[in-house]
Design a protein around this motif. Structure first.
Motif, PDB file in Angstrom:
ATOM      1  N   ASN A 162      -6.279  -7.715  -5.012  1.00 34.04           N
ATOM      2  CA  ASN A 162      -5.074  -6.933  -5.235  1.00 34.04           C
ATOM      3  C   ASN A 162      -3.961  -7.803  -5.825  1.00 34.04           C
ATOM      4  OD1 ASN A 162      -4.445  -3.985  -4.357  1.00 34.04           O
ATOM      5  ND2 ASN A 162      -6.019  -4.678  -2.908  1.00 34.04           N
ATOM      6  N   VAL A 197       1.369  -8.057   0.912  1.00 29.51           N
ATOM      7  CA  VAL A 197       0.420  -8.143  -0.200  1.00 29.51           C
ATOM      8  C   VAL A 197       1.073  -7.558  -1.460  1.00 29.51           C
ATOM      9  CG1 VAL A 197      -1.839  -7.455  -1.084  1.00 29.51           C
ATOM     10  CG2 VAL A 197      -1.570  -7.991   1.350  1.00 29.51           C
ATOM     11  N   LEU A 238      -1.457  -0.257  -2.671  1.00 35.02           N
ATOM     12  CA  LEU A 238      -2.514  -1.251  -2.917  1.00 35.02           C
ATOM     13  C   LEU A 238      -3.792  -0.525  -3.340  1.00 35.02           C
ATOM     14  CD1 LEU A 238      -2.016  -3.574   0.193  1.00 35.02           C
ATOM     15  CD2 LEU A 238      -1.051  -3.821  -2.107  1.00 35.02           C
ATOM     16  N   PRO A 268      -7.323  -3.880   2.376  1.00 34.97           N
ATOM     17  CA  PRO A 268      -6.027  -3.366   2.823  1.00 34.97           C
ATOM     18  C   PRO A 268      -6.083  -2.592   4.140  1.00 34.97           C
ATOM     19  CG  PRO A 268      -6.204  -3.085   0.458  1.00 34.97           C
ATOM     20  CD  PRO A 268      -7.522  -3.648   0.914  1.00 34.97           C
ATOM     21  N   PHE A 299       3.412   0.875  -0.362  1.00 33.80           N
ATOM     22  CA  PHE A 299       2.388  -0.159  -0.559  1.00 33.80           C
ATOM     23  C   PHE A 299       1.642  -0.052  -1.879  1.00 33.80           C
ATOM     24  CE2 PHE A 299       2.196   0.841   4.208  1.00 33.80           C
ATOM     25  CZ  PHE A 299       3.380   0.197   4.426  1.00 33.80           C
ATOM     26  N   VAL A 328      -7.736  -8.248  -0.523  1.00 35.25           N
ATOM     27  CA  VAL A 328      -6.348  -8.681  -0.571  1.00 35.25           C
ATOM     28  C   VAL A 328      -6.118  -9.582  -1.785  1.00 35.25           C
ATOM     29  CG1 VAL A 328      -4.706 -10.196   0.607  1.00 35.25           C
ATOM     30  CG2 VAL A 328      -5.867  -8.383   1.874  1.00 35.25           C
ATOM     31  N   PRO A 380      -7.363   0.336  -2.591  1.00 28.36           N
ATOM     32  CA  PRO A 380      -8.112   0.272  -1.337  1.00 28.36           C
ATOM     33  C   PRO A 380      -9.459  -0.443  -1.455  1.00 28.36           C
ATOM     34  CG  PRO A 380      -8.046   2.536  -2.191  1.00 28.36           C
ATOM     35  CD  PRO A 380      -7.133   1.720  -3.051  1.00 28.36           C
ATOM     36  N   GLN A 383       0.449  -5.221   4.657  1.00 26.09           N
ATOM     37  CA  GLN A 383       0.171  -4.602   3.355  1.00 26.09           C
ATOM     38  C   GLN A 383       1.367  -4.752   2.422  1.00 26.09           C
ATOM     39  OE1 GLN A 383      -1.623  -0.649   3.366  1.00 26.09           O
ATOM     40  NE2 GLN A 383      -2.323  -1.001   5.450  1.00 26.09           N
ATOM     41  N   GLN A 384       2.555  -4.608   3.010  1.00 22.11           N
ATOM     42  CA  GLN A 384       3.739  -4.728   2.163  1.00 22.11           C
ATOM     43  C   GLN A 384       3.893  -6.165   1.661  1.00 22.11           C
ATOM     44  OE1 GLN A 384       5.114  -3.222   0.017  1.00 22.11           O
ATOM     45  NE2 GLN A 384       6.530  -1.814   0.962  1.00 22.11           N
ATOM     46  N   LEU A 427      -5.330  -4.295   7.407  1.00 24.95           N
ATOM     47  CA  LEU A 427      -4.012  -4.922   7.578  1.00 24.95           C
ATOM     48  C   LEU A 427      -3.002  -3.916   8.122  1.00 24.95           C
ATOM     49  CD1 LEU A 427      -5.430  -6.979   5.720  1.00 24.95           C
ATOM     50  CD2 LEU A 427      -3.315  -7.129   4.407  1.00 24.95           C
TER      51      LEU A 427
END
Ligand SMILES: Nc1ncnc2c1ncn2[C@@H]1O[C@H](COP(=O)(O)OP(=O)(O)OP(=O)(O)O)[C@@H](O)[C@H]1O
Ligand SMILES: [Mg+2]
Length: 418
Positions: free
Chosen positions: A133, A180, A124, A169, A122, A130, A126, A177-178, A172
């Motif tokens: 990101n 995103v 992302l 994140p 992921f 979303v 934190p 998350q993936q 989710l």
């Protein structure tokens, strides 16, 4: 020279250790990874990998753990520096550029505008929402806030996350998350997407959803995707081409059917042994070719030449002078010829299989569809080329060989008699 692929790797090599250059001559001599590691303590990550991505395709790299997949994909965008080799990016305005020889400025441009990467875990931010990101790459590109948020919302909607813009994140699931991560990677509008086992952590159903999502993105946005996986069925589903790595080397490149039907090494054969061939192998591969010695002339009548299958005199194939099947005569009765897809759309298959009708399919019809055809009729399925000429016939033995041996019955027969 015509049209190049978007990316061409030429002899990409990565050696880990104190003096990587000193190992190159040993590789040229043909020394293998284990030998080099034993004798010099250096690890060969990738050895002499060459391949070319065609614009708009999904090119999959497969191989066991430690075979060099991540090292290779990281060389492509220079997250690590290759020890040798070129990575040619073909740019519509600037022509060919070697990423392996590029300075920091050039690399920054490539990473913000041309290529993006999706990681397995992921990755992302934190503390960003979303939406924030997803628009990160657009921020780096210097797009204004309104424009990037519009784009961000568009790509979030595309991966099915409308309404989640302001969440964080941690709120989710892994699969979300993936998504995103995927939206973030495509939002930069770079033509090349590098994906290192992006779906490996997802459960099987979500994984298939994500694969469909990815294929949609690739088709709608015309991206070229380099995709790593160790899941062969995933590779076969989404890959236009597959490269198989073993001990740092690419041992075979081909389309899914070529890899499945013709594995070049034992390692590749072991990989494909348990793959499901029904979505990959095509009718022309399994069909018994419509020619001698499989079919024998059985006279002329009414302007048609008749043939019978060797050993099966009860089914007569009447072919016109163009090579098209016009009449199928079973036990003296004429059977109807229907198009496979039309017949399946029109009639439900039940326990009773037709004996008065058979179906015709195309050479590139996949095995799964042929099997559905065989559930519809007891008669052999007819394979025809784009000119409607009969090129082969698929009966039970061909289906069984296709599924069990992952290759054509005729090929197997020829190999056995050779
Ligand atoms: N930073 C590093 N330093 C030393 N050796 C490394 C480094 N990164 C990778 N290697 C070695 O390079 C080889 C290839 O590793 P790589 O991570 O590319 O494998 P992989 O095919 O991606 O495996 P996996 O499926 O487990 O992710 C391995 O032998 C590994 O030990
Ligand atoms: Mg890896």
């Amino acid at each position: 020279m015509g049209c190049f692929g978007v990316i061409r790797a030429e002899g990409v090599t990565k050696i880990f250790g104190p003096d990587p250059e000193s190992i190159l001559p040993l590789l040229k001599q043909g020394k293998k990874k284990e030998e080099i590691q034993r004798e010099t303590g250096h690890v060969v990550g990738v050895n002499n990998a060459s391949f070319e991505l065609e614009p708009g395709e999904v090119f999959v790299i497969m191989g066991l753990s430690g075979s060099g997949k991540s090292t290779l994909i990281r060389c492509i965008n220079r997250l690590i520096d290759p020890t040798a080799g070129k990575i040619i990016l073909k740019h519509p305005e600037r022509g060919e550029e070697d990423i392996a020889a590029m300075d920091a400025e050039g690399l920054r441009h490539i990473r913000t505008h041309e290529m993006s990467m999706v990681f397995q875990h992921f990755a992302l931010f934190p503390h960003r929402t979303v939406l924030s990101n997803v628009v990160y790459g657009l921020e780096i590109q210097g797009r204004d806030k309104k424009e990037r948020e519009e784009l961000g919302r568009k790509f979030l909607a595309m991966v099915g996350l409308e309404g989640w813009e302001d969440h964080y994140p941690f709120e989710l699931s892994g699969g979300m998350q993936q998504r995103v991560g995927l939206a973030r990677a495509v939002a930069t509008e770079g033509k090349v997407l590098l994906m290192d086992e992006p779906f490996s952590a997802l459960d099987p159903l979500i994984k298939v959803q994500m694969q469909n999502e990815l294929i949609k993105i690739q088709q709608e946005l015309g991206r070229t995707i380099l995709f790593i996986t160790h899941d062969l069925d995933e590779a076969m589903r989404i890959g236009d081409h597959i490269a198989i790595m073993d001990g740092g080397e690419i041992v075979q490149i081909g389309n899914p059917e070529e890899i499945l039907v013709n594995p070049r090494t034992e390692y590749v054969a072991n990989f494909v042994e348990h793959a499901d061939p029904t979505g990959v192998i095509t009718a022309s591969t399994v069909a018994l070719p419509f020619k001698a010695p499989h079919f024998e002339p059985a006279g002329e009548e009414g302007g048609l030449s008749y043939y019978v299958r060797h050993g099966y005199p009860d089914i007569r194939f009447g072919v016109d002078n163009q090579g098209c099947l016009q009449k199928l005569v079973v036990n003296g009765e004429e059977a109807a010829l229907a198009d496979l897809d039309e017949a399946l759309a029109r009639e439900r298959t039940g326990p009773e299989r037709r004996v008065d009708t058979t179906v015709q399919c195309n050479e590139d019809t996949i095995l799964r569809q042929v099997l559905r055809g065989r559930a519809f009729t007891q008669l052999p399925v007819i394979v025809r080329d784009t000119e409607q000429r009969i090129t082969g016939v698929i009966d039970e033995p061909e289906l069984i060989h296709g599924i069990l041996e992952k290759r054509g019955y005729a090929l197997t027969e020829e190999a056995a008699s050779a």
